[in-house]
Write a protein that holds these residues in place. Structure first.
Motif, short mmCIF file in Angstrom:
data_model
loop_
_atom_site.label_atom_id
_atom_site.label_comp_id
_atom_site.label_asym_id
_atom_site.label_seq_id
_atom_site.Cartn_x
_atom_site.Cartn_y
_atom_site.Cartn_z
N THR A 36 -9.48 52.81 -31.25
CA THR A 36 -9.48 54.10 -31.92
C THR A 36 -9.01 53.90 -33.35
N LEU A 62 -18.02 56.97 -31.04
CA LEU A 62 -17.84 58.42 -31.04
C LEU A 62 -17.06 58.83 -32.28
N GLN A 88 -15.06 61.78 -34.36
CA GLN A 88 -14.36 63.05 -34.21
C GLN A 88 -13.87 63.49 -35.57
N GLU A 89 -13.94 64.78 -35.81
CA GLU A 89 -13.47 65.33 -37.08
C GLU A 89 -11.98 65.05 -37.23
N ARG A 136 -8.29 65.50 -37.46
CA ARG A 136 -7.48 66.56 -36.86
C ARG A 136 -6.82 67.45 -37.92
#
Length: 90
Positions: A32, A69, A71-72, A74
């Motif tokens: 990540t 993947l 992801q915007e 946070r």
């Protein structure tokens, strides 16, 4: 100005990511990353990080990649939420 963002995957085995800010977590099944374009979650088998240079924002990794993947960021989501709330309360 912030560095650009680039993801290059070759044969689902060799990965180069530019624009890396921080490695949030990693193991042999998932990496990540916090990047200039939000979070990037890499999934696969036998994953390992070969090289990491946070000053330049570059990461290289190997393994068998099965998923990438995005992801915007946070923090960006929180700002949008506050703006929506402010508009509703006007």
């Amino acid at each position: 100005m912030e560095a650009g963002h680039k993801v290059m995957l070759t044969d689902r085995k060799f990965l180069l990511v530019e624009g890396v800010r921080h490695v949030e977590s990693f193991d042999e099944n998932e990496i990540t990353l916090n990047t200039t374009m939000g979070f990037l979650i890499l999934k696969g088998e036998g994953l390992h990080i070969n090289q990491l240079d946070l000053e330049k924002g570059n990461l290289t990794a190997e393994g068998f990649f099965t998923s990438l993947l995005f992801q915007e960021d946070r923090s960006r989501g929180r700002v949008k939420g506050k703006n929506v709330l402010k508009r509703l309360l006007k």
